[in-house]
Design a protein around this motif. Structure first.
Motif, PDB file in Angstrom:
ATOM      1  N   LEU A 292     -10.470 -31.944 -14.184  1.00  0.00           N
ATOM      2  CA  LEU A 292      -9.875 -30.749 -14.781  1.00  0.00           C
ATOM      3  C   LEU A 292      -8.371 -30.712 -14.524  1.00  0.00           C
ATOM      4  O   LEU A 292      -7.886 -31.195 -13.506  1.00  0.00           O
ATOM      5  N   GLN A 293      -7.656 -30.125 -15.482  1.00  0.00           N
ATOM      6  CA  GLN A 293      -6.238 -29.843 -15.334  1.00  0.00           C
ATOM      7  C   GLN A 293      -5.994 -28.394 -15.739  1.00  0.00           C
ATOM      8  O   GLN A 293      -6.752 -27.831 -16.526  1.00  0.00           O
ATOM      9  N   GLY A 294      -4.932 -27.798 -15.212  1.00  0.00           N
ATOM     10  CA  GLY A 294      -4.630 -26.412 -15.528  1.00  0.00           C
ATOM     11  C   GLY A 294      -3.174 -26.215 -15.883  1.00  0.00           C
ATOM     12  O   GLY A 294      -2.308 -27.012 -15.506  1.00  0.00           O
ATOM     13  N   THR A 295      -2.906 -25.125 -16.600  1.00  0.00           N
ATOM     14  CA  THR A 295      -1.532 -24.820 -17.003  1.00  0.00           C
ATOM     15  C   THR A 295      -0.975 -23.585 -16.294  1.00  0.00           C
ATOM     16  O   THR A 295       0.163 -23.212 -16.545  1.00  0.00           O
ATOM     17  N   THR A 296      -1.773 -22.948 -15.432  1.00  0.00           N
ATOM     18  CA  THR A 296      -1.284 -21.779 -14.695  1.00  0.00           C
ATOM     19  C   THR A 296      -1.527 -21.978 -13.212  1.00  0.00           C
ATOM     20  O   THR A 296      -2.652 -22.271 -12.793  1.00  0.00           O
ATOM     21  N   ILE A 297      -0.472 -21.843 -12.423  1.00  0.00           N
ATOM     22  CA  ILE A 297      -0.561 -21.955 -10.964  1.00  0.00           C
ATOM     23  C   ILE A 297      -0.188 -20.603 -10.374  1.00  0.00           C
ATOM     24  O   ILE A 297       0.824 -20.008 -10.761  1.00  0.00           O
ATOM     25  N   SER A 298      -1.016 -20.132  -9.454  1.00  0.00           N
ATOM     26  CA  SER A 298      -0.802 -18.809  -8.850  1.00  0.00           C
ATOM     27  C   SER A 298      -0.727 -18.926  -7.335  1.00  0.00           C
ATOM     28  O   SER A 298      -1.377 -19.775  -6.731  1.00  0.00           O
ATOM     29  N   ILE A 299       0.046 -18.039  -6.741  1.00  0.00           N
ATOM     30  CA  ILE A 299       0.059 -17.882  -5.287  1.00  0.00           C
ATOM     31  C   ILE A 299      -0.539 -16.514  -4.969  1.00  0.00           C
ATOM     32  O   ILE A 299      -0.273 -15.533  -5.673  1.00  0.00           O
ATOM     33  N   VAL A 300      -1.380 -16.465  -3.966  1.00  0.00           N
ATOM     34  CA  VAL A 300      -2.007 -15.214  -3.531  1.00  0.00           C
ATOM     35  C   VAL A 300      -1.550 -14.956  -2.099  1.00  0.00           C
ATOM     36  O   VAL A 300      -1.628 -15.842  -1.247  1.00  0.00           O
ATOM     37  N   VAL A 301      -1.066 -13.750  -1.835  1.00  0.00           N
ATOM     38  CA  VAL A 301      -0.542 -13.414  -0.512  1.00  0.00           C
ATOM     39  C   VAL A 301      -1.096 -12.067  -0.078  1.00  0.00           C
ATOM     40  O   VAL A 301      -1.161 -11.125  -0.870  1.00  0.00           O
ATOM     41  N   LYS A 302      -1.519 -11.996   1.169  1.00  0.00           N
ATOM     42  CA  LYS A 302      -1.826 -10.705   1.792  1.00  0.00           C
ATOM     43  C   LYS A 302      -0.943 -10.573   3.017  1.00  0.00           C
ATOM     44  O   LYS A 302      -0.766 -11.525   3.779  1.00  0.00           O
ATOM     45  N   TYR A 303      -0.390  -9.366   3.201  1.00  0.00           N
ATOM     46  CA  TYR A 303       0.461  -9.145   4.353  1.00  0.00           C
ATOM     47  C   TYR A 303       0.307  -7.716   4.847  1.00  0.00           C
ATOM     48  O   TYR A 303      -0.315  -6.876   4.196  1.00  0.00           O
ATOM     49  N   LEU A 304       0.856  -7.427   6.020  1.00  0.00           N
ATOM     50  CA  LEU A 304       0.738  -6.090   6.608  1.00  0.00           C
ATOM     51  C   LEU A 304       1.560  -5.081   5.829  1.00  0.00           C
ATOM     52  O   LEU A 304       2.586  -5.421   5.237  1.00  0.00           O
ATOM     53  N   LYS A 319      -2.093  -4.972   1.506  1.00  0.00           N
ATOM     54  CA  LYS A 319      -1.102  -5.509   0.598  1.00  0.00           C
ATOM     55  C   LYS A 319      -1.573  -6.864   0.088  1.00  0.00           C
ATOM     56  O   LYS A 319      -1.615  -7.846   0.820  1.00  0.00           O
ATOM     57  N   HIS A 320      -1.947  -6.910  -1.149  1.00  0.00           N
ATOM     58  CA  HIS A 320      -2.523  -8.125  -1.749  1.00  0.00           C
ATOM     59  C   HIS A 320      -1.802  -8.361  -3.065  1.00  0.00           C
ATOM     60  O   HIS A 320      -1.963  -7.602  -4.014  1.00  0.00           O
TER      61      HIS A 320
END
Length: 444
Positions: A292-304, A319-320
Motif C-alpha cells: 500500500l501507498q498513501g497520499t496523506t501523512i498525519s501527525i497525532v499529538v497529545k499534550y498536557l 489536548k489531542h
C-alpha cells in the motif's frame, strides 16, 4: 464431507480461496539464493534492537517466531542465518504470484497483503474437476514458476477462508464451511480469531469469553457494549457469517497508523524526532507488507493542558491535536513519511510537554493495482544507476545508524527548514526564512 454434499453447498454459495504464502519473506530469500534453503534462516532489520519479522520453517523448529528478538534467536539457534529485510525482493515475488493468478486463473482477486489474497473461484473451479484440484493446480503453478510454496483456505466467505488457511501449513489445502464451525472453529481460543489482538482478548476474557464458541453464543448487545461497533462484526464472524465480495479495488485498510503513549512527558525535540522516526519506520514496513501507498501523512499529538499547573492526571490528558499534509504522489517511503510528519509536528507544536505521538498514512492505494505513466524527469537516463537499490541502501543505513545520517539532495531543503524551525525553540527566535533565502545563503 462427501463430494455430493460439497457440490450441493457450492451451488448456492460462492467459492472463496484465501491464498497465503508460506514464510514469505524467508522463502523469497531462499528462492533468490537456493543455497539458503537448508539454513535456519530468519529475516530481520539490520539494527541492534532488531526482532525477527519472519522465521523459516527450519528456524521455527528451535522455537523462533516472528517477534523474537534477534539476540534471543541467536541463543536459541547457534547456526542461525540472518537475512536483512529487502522489500524490493518481496515485491518482485509478490507481483509474480499475483500475475500467475491474473493470467492463468481469474482476475477476480483481492490483495489483502504482500503475501496474501482472496480469490473468487466460483466460475473457475469446475475446469479442474473439484475445488481441491483447482487449489492444488494453483499451488503447483506458483511453485513451478517462482520456487515459493503457499497454502490455501477455502470456504463460502472470506472470514472462514482466512480462519482455516492455518489449519494445514505449509503447502496445505483446508476447507471450512459454515456447517462445520461448531466442530472446527468454535473450540479455538478467541485469541486465534482474525482481528482479535491482546487488548480485545483481555476484554473478552475478563467477561468469561474464552473461546470462539463463547463469543458466538454471547448476547449481541453485551458484545457491542464491550467492543463497540466492531463487536458486531466479530460476533457475526464467530457465527460463521462474513462477506463473500472479492474486489480488486478493495482494501481492508483505510489508513495505517501507530501511536506511542510515553511513560513520561518530554519537550526534548531530539527525543520527539526519534519517536516520530521509529513510528514512521513501522508504518512504512506495514504499508510495504500490504503493498500500500498513501497520499496523506498525519501527525497525532497529545499534550498536557498548558493552563494547568498541577501534576497531570487522566482528566488533564485532553489536548489531542492532528495535523496532516497531502502529497501528489502516493508513497510508503519511510524517509518521506518521516519528513512530512516531522514538518507537521513543528507546524503545530508550541512547546508543550508531549504525552503521546502518532503518525498515520491514509488515502491508500494498492501498488499492485496502480499503473503510473512516468514523467520525463522520472526516467533514468544514466543507464548505470539503479535508484531502487540506492533507496534501499539509504533506508538500511538509516535504519541501522539512526535518522538523518544519509539523505538525498531533494530532502536538503526540508532538512534545513527543520533546523530553522528548531532554532525558534532553541533561541527564542521568531525569524522566518523562505526557501529562496536558504538557497541563496547556501550558494554563497
Amino acid at each position: 464431507m462427501t463430494v455430493e454434499s460439497f457440490l450441493k453447498t457450492m451451488k448456492k454459495n460462492k467459492v472463496i480461496f484465501l491464498l497465503d504464502m508460506d514464510a514469505f519473506f524467508a522463502s523469497c530469500h531462499m528462492a533468490e539464493d537456493p543455497s539458503l534453503k537448508n539454513k535456519n534462516l530468519v529475516v530481520a532489520s539490520p539494527n541492534r534492537r532488531a526482532i525477527v519479522t519472519t522465521a523459516s520453517y527450519n528456524a521455527r523448529k528451535f522455537g523462533i517466531r516472528a517477534g523474537t528478538p534477534v539476540f534471543k534467536a541467536q541463543e536459541m539457534c547457534k547456526d542461525l542465518y540472518i537475512a536483512y529485510s529487502n522489500f524490493s525482493l518481496y515485491i518482485k515475488y509478490s507481483e509474480q504470484v499475483f500475475d500467475i493468478i491474473y493470467n492463468n486463473f481469474t482476475k477476480d482477486f483481492e490483495v489483502a497483503s504482500i503475501d496474501e489474497c482472496y480469490i473468487d473461484m466460483t466460475k473457475v473451479w469446475r475446469k479442474y474437476g473439484t475445488v481441491r484440484s483447482a487449489a492444488q493446480a494453483l499451488i503447483d503453478m506458483i511453485y513451478e514458476q517462482t520456487g515459493l510454496t503457499c497454502s490455501i483456505g477455502i470456504s463460502t466467505n472470506k472470514f472462514l477462508a482466512k480462519m482455516c488457511v492455518d489449519f494445514n501449513k505449509p503447502k496445505g489445502i483446508s476447507i471450512l464451511l459454515e456447517k462445520d464451525i461448531e466442530e472446527k472453529l468454535w473450540p479455538l481460543s478467541v485469541k486465534e480469531m482474525y482481528m482479535i489482538g491482546p487488548a480485545t482478548e483481555k476484554k473478552l476474557n475478563e467477561n468469561n469469553i474464552l473461546t470462539i464458541k463463547d463469543l458466538a453464543l454471547s448476547n449481541l448487545n453485551t458484545i457491542i457494549d464491550l467492543l463497540g461497533k466492531r463487536g458486531l462484526t466479530l460476533w457475526y464472524w464467530a457465527n460463521g457469517k462474513g462477506s463473500d465480495q472479492v474486489s480488486r479495488e478493495a482494501s481492508e485498510f483505510k489508513s495505517i497508523g501507530n501511536e506511542l503513549t510515553l511513560n513520561f512527558t518530554t519537550t526534548n525535540y531530539e527525543e520527539i524526532e526519534e519517536i516520530i522516526y521509529e513510528i514512521s519506520l513501522k508504518i512504512s514496513n506495514r504499508a510495504k507488507q500490504r503493498y500500500l501507498q498513501g497520499t496523506t501523512i498525519s501527525i497525532v499529538v497529545k499534550y498536557l493542558d498548558e493552563n494547568s499547573n498541577e501534576m497531570y492526571n487522566d482528566k488533564q490528558r485532553k489536548k489531542h491535536i492532528v495535523k496532516q499534509e497531502s502529497i501528489q504522489d502516493a508513497t510508503n517511503d519511510p524517509e518521506i513519511i518521516y519528513a512530512i510528519a516531522k514538518q507537521c509536528f513543528y507546524e503545530l507544536w508550541t512547546g508543550q510537554p508531549i504525552l503521546l505521538l502518532g503518525v498515520r498514512l491514509s488515502n491508500l492505494t494498492n501498488e499492485i493495482e496502480k499503473s503510473k505513466q512516468l514523467s520525463i524527469d522520472e526516467i533514468d537516463l544514466s543507464e548505470g544507476i539503479d535508484y531502487n537499490k540506492v533507496n534501499q541502501i539509504i533506508y538500511n543505513l538509516n535504519l541501522k545508524f539512526g535518522k538523518d545520517k544519509i539523505f538525498t539532495g531533494d530532502k536538503l531543503i526540508k532538512y534545513m527548514d527543520k533546523n530553522i524551525v528548531q532554532s525558534k525553540f532553541l533561541k527564542n527566535d521568531d525569524v522566518h526564512i523562505s526557501n529562496e533565502q536558504i538557497i541563496d545563503k547556501w550558494k554563497k
